[in-house]
Design a protein around this motif. Sequence first.
Motif, mmCIF file in Angstrom:
data_model
loop_
_atom_site.group_PDB
_atom_site.id
_atom_site.type_symbol
_atom_site.label_atom_id
_atom_site.label_comp_id
_atom_site.label_asym_id
_atom_site.label_seq_id
_atom_site.Cartn_x
_atom_site.Cartn_y
_atom_site.Cartn_z
ATOM 1 N N UNK A 1 0.851 -1.199 0.000
ATOM 2 C CA UNK A 1 0.000 0.000 0.000
ATOM 3 C C UNK A 1 0.884 1.245 0.000
ATOM 4 N N UNK A 2 0.536 2.209 -0.841
ATOM 5 C CA UNK A 2 1.370 3.382 -0.992
ATOM 6 C C UNK A 2 0.606 4.635 -0.561
ATOM 7 N N UNK A 3 1.212 5.386 0.368
ATOM 8 C CA UNK A 3 0.552 6.611 0.813
ATOM 9 C C UNK A 3 0.447 7.629 -0.314
ATOM 10 N N UNK A 4 1.391 7.577 -1.291
ATOM 11 C CA UNK A 4 1.328 8.541 -2.379
ATOM 12 C C UNK A 4 0.136 8.289 -3.295
ATOM 13 N N UNK A 5 -0.419 7.055 -3.273
ATOM 14 C CA UNK A 5 -1.647 6.795 -4.022
ATOM 15 C C UNK A 5 -2.801 7.603 -3.447
ATOM 16 N N UNK A 6 -2.865 7.674 -2.120
ATOM 17 C CA UNK A 6 -3.876 8.513 -1.473
ATOM 18 C C UNK A 6 -3.627 9.993 -1.756
ATOM 19 N N UNK A 7 -2.358 10.390 -1.717
ATOM 20 C CA UNK A 7 -2.027 11.789 -2.003
ATOM 21 C C UNK A 7 -2.471 12.174 -3.407
ATOM 22 N N UNK A 8 -2.248 11.294 -4.384
ATOM 23 C CA UNK A 8 -2.640 11.583 -5.757
ATOM 24 C C UNK A 8 -4.160 11.676 -5.893
ATOM 25 N N UNK A 9 -4.894 10.801 -5.174
ATOM 26 C CA UNK A 9 -6.359 10.884 -5.177
ATOM 27 C C UNK A 9 -6.812 12.232 -4.621
ATOM 28 N N UNK A 10 -6.177 12.652 -3.541
ATOM 29 C CA UNK A 10 -6.557 13.924 -2.922
ATOM 30 C C UNK A 10 -6.279 15.099 -3.854
ATOM 31 N N UNK A 11 -5.123 15.071 -4.537
ATOM 32 C CA UNK A 11 -4.780 16.151 -5.462
ATOM 33 C C UNK A 11 -5.787 16.206 -6.608
ATOM 34 N N UNK A 12 -6.163 15.027 -7.135
ATOM 35 C CA UNK A 12 -7.140 14.985 -8.220
ATOM 36 C C UNK A 12 -8.473 15.586 -7.776
ATOM 37 N N UNK A 13 -8.922 15.215 -6.577
ATOM 38 C CA UNK A 13 -10.178 15.764 -6.055
ATOM 39 C C UNK A 13 -10.065 17.266 -5.812
ATOM 40 N N UNK A 14 -8.939 17.689 -5.339
ATOM 41 C CA UNK A 14 -8.707 19.116 -5.063
ATOM 42 C C UNK A 14 -8.720 19.918 -6.364
ATOM 43 N N UNK A 15 -8.031 19.420 -7.402
ATOM 44 C CA UNK A 15 -7.992 20.135 -8.677
ATOM 45 C C UNK A 15 -9.370 20.228 -9.314
ATOM 46 N N UNK A 16 -10.228 19.264 -9.031
ATOM 47 C CA UNK A 16 -11.590 19.290 -9.574
ATOM 48 C C UNK A 16 -12.391 20.480 -9.054
ATOM 49 N N UNK A 17 -11.952 21.060 -7.922
ATOM 50 C CA UNK A 17 -12.632 22.236 -7.365
ATOM 51 C C UNK A 17 -12.103 23.537 -7.963
ATOM 52 N N UNK A 18 -11.134 23.437 -8.896
ATOM 53 C CA UNK A 18 -10.522 24.617 -9.529
ATOM 54 C C UNK A 18 -10.011 25.610 -8.504
#
Length: 1009
Positions: free
Chosen positions: A896-913
């Motif tokens: 399990x990679x913590x950076x996978x969660x980080x990437x999910x969070x960044x994707x969700x964050x960018x979706x908010x512009x």
Amino acid sequence: MSLSTEELLQIEEFATFVEEVRGRRPFPWQIAYLHHVAETGIWPDLGIPTGLGKTSIIEIWVFLLAWQHASGVHRTVPLRLFFAVDRRLVVDQTHESSRTLQQALDTSHASTITGRVADALRDLAGSTSPLECVRMRGGVDWASRWLRSPAQPAVITSTVDQFGSRLLFRGYHTSPRMRPIDAALCGMDALLALDEAHIALPLLATATDCAAYQATATHPEFAARALKVVSLSATASSGHDRPRHSITDADRAHPVAGRRLNAPRRLTLLDASSSAKNKAEGFAQAAEQALETLLTVVERPILGVVANTLRAARATHRLLSPREDIDVVLLTGRSRALDRERLLLSRLLTELLTGVAADRTKPLVVIATQTVEVGIDISFASLITENASLAALVQRLGRLDRTGDLSLAPAVVIRVSTATDQSSIPVYGDAAEHTWNWLADRATPLTTTELDPATLAAALPEGLLVNPLTLPGLLDDTDTTLLNVTPPRIPVVHRTLLDSWTRTSPTPVPDQAPAPFLHGLDTTPEDVQVLWRADLQDAENPDFDHWAARMQQVPPHPAETVAIPSAQLRRFLTRSLDTDDTSDLESTPNTQEPIPAGKKQKPPSMSPALSYDQTVGAWMPITDPSGIRPGSTVVLPSHYGGHDTYGWTGTRTLPACDLGDYPPTATTPTRIHAPVLTLLADGNEDLTAALTKTITRAVDLLRTAEHEEATVVHNLLDTLQGHLNQNPDGPYTDLVHNRLGHLRTVKQWTVEPTGRTEHRGRVILDPDEPDRLLLIPPHPPQGQREQGAGVGDESADSSSLTRPVPLSQHSQAVADRTATYATALALPTTLIDTLRTAGHAHDCGKSHNRFQCMLCAGDQLLAESLDEPLAKSGMDPADHTARRRAAKLARWEPEMRHEALSALAVTAWLATAPDHARGDDDELLTHLVAAHHGHARPLLPPVPDPFPQTVTCTMPDQQQVTVKSADMGTDWSGPDRFHALNRRYGPWGLALLEATLRLADMACSEEGT
């Protein structure tokens, strides 16, 4: 860089710069080359004879880099210079010369030209160091990094394999996770100076192809920073389509250069082929015959003997070393780095490298392989060499009277092998035979069967005159193709193949090996890295799990390994009677190995060993020859032998010492174990028994806890020192004494797993072994880095440090450091902002509750009581057992990679512009976060959370983003994004952007920020 007119560097000041650094003025060709590069930006190949300073390309590069930065113009001079050779070097004087330059820059006064160069380089790098000098080695952890900053000007010396494999994203003996960083530093903003490129044509072609692909990046800034390649060759052109810079009449008329070009090298042929049944012994005997005469005519007491194979060099050394009328030293390139460094500090080597006195009582005879052909600045007064190809002989003659000061510089070329239908000449094949015949047409050979000293002495002054000025005339109307080894067939780097190489995680299956692109289609694959350990015992009935546990406890380090061809290691472990023709060339023709046994035949029995499997990250047993794969790392029990203080022997007569406790770091663990210590001190069974008794008693006292740990350890170390004093002349006794003495200065010791601090060392006891323990010194002081073997990007908490660090603090530090690096690289402002944002967000996935539990050593209550999430645990980075236990208690799966969660969070964050990320390259930002531990090239490990939960992450603008851990590892947009970014920034450009963030992360992690 803002400077006054008086402070600006002028191109005409180069000559004074060289004089300040080297104590001499540059040759005319060097000044002309500098002006050509400054005016055109093109780095032509160098066709400069040996002895006229081809390595001065380093001073030229340094001065141009500083001059361009100080001038304030757009920088086109690369930040890094790689100096690569196709040899196994025992003496790398290019590296030592670079170190001298580094020291001159470090200590220069600001008012000197050298000082102004240093100031410009410091300003360029944004660091206190104007120049770093690195000798490239392998490694799988952070301690193996060879540069801490991507913006640091540096000179890196390397072999063809080391540079080439890293350039192609397949660095030999490096972790797959570290490969993108290595590739970035090799392939972007770099200048490759390939020494004697005529024997490294495949790398020359491959590196040129790679540079062309990087130049197709759609982002113009990254296309312009593609690798630049310079061929250095004293013997031949590297290609008709490449611009070439050579000497001129000004050099021929120069008082120093002219004398070197006219050196009186007289070549005499000696044929020993008819009387030499054993070729190695035959060369040794013929060399001794020639030596007897040369000793009577030599003008300086320094003679060289160069053999084509390690076996011939060893045979000559065995024959000559007992003589009392000469001093003898052996130089071979296939040796462990630590042995090589110790050899260089020996009395004879020190004298050789600093200059042999003319009034020396006994002549010094240097016996060597191809390792002296490059990399070492020595000048023999006479030379004995085994017949080889023309290019190899020219290189060897370049080590004869390099200054042109002698009235006679005799060389004797000995032939012991001939090419027939039944046999070929080792290493050089038909090229050596054709070269001999070509020479014999111009100088009548003598034969050993009819030779007497008077005949040879009379022939030496009449020998064929061969120097840089006469050689072109000798070669008129000669087809030199036959006189040199046939150039290998070089495969072309296709775009589809390059795309495959950029995929480092996961690695494609099947995966194209880089060896054909570094040495040609018909040459041997890469070597095996071999090391020895004395605590791997009972090879008749090995407990492989126990062996693997020992290796995990004290991981290998580069200074204890030696590179050996896989075929020769197989022969060694199966005790094959086949002739060992190993040389110190990296690329040799691929000889046919014995046909595997048929169904009715048993495969040859092999002594067992361990090999490191990078795919599973574990040591695996190998019990048959097929398990020895090119590019692997193999550990052998010390009692097998195969290596001595000079290097690889290929024989099993004496045990090989275990150097596993001696990497170049002050906080490395030390095994206190009788077999290890006895071997280092060259002791006997009595010493082993005494050491075992002492260690067993100390272990008993530590287990009972009835005595203070420090007292027990101090008494143990004192007693061990006393026992070892009985063997003061052991090959490594001084090494052991120094280490035990260093441990004795530690005032506090503890057996507690978490008791190690900056002032207290830790004792590790093995519950199953009462006669063995490990001592780990205290942590380094606050602000200093701890580089321990095994701390890298592989485990879930790979960046565990010696002190807890809050997530917000670490994220801010990484963001700031990343932006600093990117600014020093002069990247566009939009990319600096993207990198800074990635630094802020890279670890936000660590907010996962169970990850926090793991950082708290598996203590859920402690994790829940934290004021804010942690980024670093404070666990000992060298304690792999404790880290694995913490992950198990926290139910954090290894993949399990913590950076996978980080990437999910960044994707969700960018979706908010968000306004914070406006202007950033969104695809790049997501990729940088996902790839900051070397994964996601193009896929993250597809491992979802088996116990899903909702995770709240704090983003760079303090916005809270919620993601589901069940979605970890399922980013199927990753491959398309990776492909698009590779086209936008180029394969090495994208890797450089990743490296900028990752090197910043590693630096902050080590510093505890």
